[in-house]
Design an enzyme around this catalytic site. Structure first.
Site: not given
Ligand code: MG
Length: 477
Positions: A117, A262
């Site tokens: 992420s 992401d």
């Molecule tokens: Mg994320």
């Protein structure tokens, strides 16, 4: 493979559950660690084995983000999953929300996403997604941790080893899915100019195409995927969006948007170049949603601004406060049947599409509001109640976190306190301070909010000093 054979150090915790470096496997948002140091191919293959055992010969998607280590770790996950008899469909490089959408669209049993992420480039991680597209509940994570630590990883017979197939094209259905929830014609009519900053990450695979399809003029920056993230850190924050902010007025764009690593979180920049915290743009979506759906529940963590509550009160909604963590928000939304959730970090959950954070869906919702109201983003945001937010952190050894919390609770007796996550103290002037121990790092996080910047700064200084004193006292004991 024996536990010793795994690349990561495996230690045993007091409750008998094996953990990595003294921690459980899953943190607040999946498994995270340093690529090729903690998350080695051997370790990740065993994780794949434990996840595959949990899913019992199911059909699973596997996808990954743009990090340098991601293709390698995705191959390790696939090897682990297929060794247990699961059939794997490799979707390749993808934003997390696109694979979450594909799980439901293709009626899969689940998915594994290789991503860290917003973490720095040397990290990576594993998110495990259930058949409903939401990350697994804590209870199911514990089942996987137990399979992993008890060495109950299934080994399929040679003729029952799962197949690894390719599944290209998941972005097409994902973009079509988003378009169902917005007024495409109204957006097309406005010919809005949007600048997309995907920060060299996977957000650039979907958002620019979606926005062009709905009639926007799109300028992209940092769209080349590069696992070193040379343009900015993968966490979109006001202080690292200078490039996007400075271009806005120069090119006369209507909206700027930046995604995290992401692309499940999005942070917006108005036409003047001002970057806005996630809970303000979430508040805008909340207002529009409640105007059309009065009486609905809005789910948000206690770290969000009171702005969310003010809007709910004005437009007839009900706020459900949760602990901090996107998985908790998603599962709470399911439990209380809420259609909208959001976080101050730019995560918005729009359940009519899917009840998980989704950067591209959030961008489409903001454009929908701009098109419908025929207003500028800065004008729309200036109509919302204004609060000033100050955030900070404070180093504190893990072993002192509990005694400090107990001591603090005694000191604040009689005040208006919410203990959903850490301690949130509210004051009659609508200011508040949230103090919460991090679940993963030896720090306390502070979120101070006030109707003036001075009040927010004052609260932050006051309570940081209070905690300093408590740490010193406890150390002396
Ligand atoms: Mg994320």
């Amino acid at each position: 493979m024996s536990q010793k054979g795994a690349g990561a150090k495996i230690a045993s915790s007091r409750d008998g559950r094996d953990t990595r470096n003294g921690r459980r496997l899953f943190g607040t948002n999946g498994i995270r660690g340093l690529a090729n140091v903690e998350l080695t191919t051997e370790f990740v293959m065993r994780i794949g084995g434990a996840v595959g055992t949990f899913f019992r010969e199911g059909r699973l998607l596997v996808g990954y983000d743009g990090r340098t280590s991601s293709p390698m770790l995705a191959q390790a996950v696939i090897a682990g999953l297929t060794s247990t008899g699961c059939t794997v469909y490799n979707v390749g490089m993808t934003p997390t929300p696109a694979i979450q959408y594909a799980v439901r669209h293709h009626k899969m049993d689940g998915a594994v996403m290789v991503t860290a992420s917003h973490n720095p480039p040397k990290y990576n991680g594993i998110k495990v997604i259930a058949e409903n597209g939401i990350e697994l509940s804590r209870q199911h994570e514990i089942e996987i941790e137990d399979i992993f630590s008890d060495d109950r990883i299934r080994k399929a017979d040679w003729n029952a080893i799962g197949e690894a197939r390719q599944l290209p094209g998941i972005f097409d259905v994902y973009r079509e899915g988003i378009k169902k929830h917005i007024d495409v014609k109204a957006i097309q009519k406005r010919r809005l100019h949007v600048i997309v900053d995907s920060g060299n990450a996977v957000g650039g695979l979907v958002a620019p195409y979606l926005l062009r399809e709905i009639g926007c003029k799109v300028t992209t920056i940092n769209t080349n995927i590069d696992g070193a993230f040379p343009s900015r850190t993968p966490e979109p924050r006001p202080e690292n969006l200078g490039e996007l902010s400075s271009i806005m007025s120069v090119v006369g764009a209507d909206l700027g948007v930046a995604y995290d690593g992401d692309a499940d979180r999005s942070i917006f920049v108005d036409e003047s170049g001002e970057v806005h915290w996630g809970d303000r743009t979430f508040g805008l979506i909340e207002r529009s949603f409640l105007q059309n759906n009065p009486g609905e529940k809005i789910v948000t963590p206690v770290s969000s601004s009171y702005l969310i509550k003010d809007i709910a009160e004005e437009y007839g909604g009900e706020v459900v406060w949760t602990k901090v963590g996107s998985i908790i928000v998603a599962h709470t939304m399911k439990k209380v049947k809420a259609k909208l959730g959001g976080e101050e970090n730019g995560g918005v959950f729009y359940a009519p599409h899917q009840p998980v954070r989704d950067g591209a869906m959030t961008t489409a919702l903001i454009l929908d509001i701009i098109a419908e109201t025929e207003r500028k983003l800065s004008e729309l945001l200036s109509e919302l109640p204004s609060y000033y937010l100050e955030k900070d952190k404070f180093n504190c050894p893990n072993e002192l976190k509990e005694p400090i919390m107990e001591e603090l609770n005694q000191q604040i007796e009689g005040m208006i306190v919410d203990t959903t996550d850490g301690v949130k103290i509210s004051f009659p002037d609508k200011s508040s301070i949230l103090i919460r121990p991090s679940g993963t790092e030896p720090i306390y996080r502070f979120y101070a909010e006030g109707k003036t910047r001075r009040r927010a700064t004052h609260l932050l200084t006051e309570y940081k000093a209070k905690l300093h004193r408590l740490v010193d006292e406890l150390r002396d004991d």
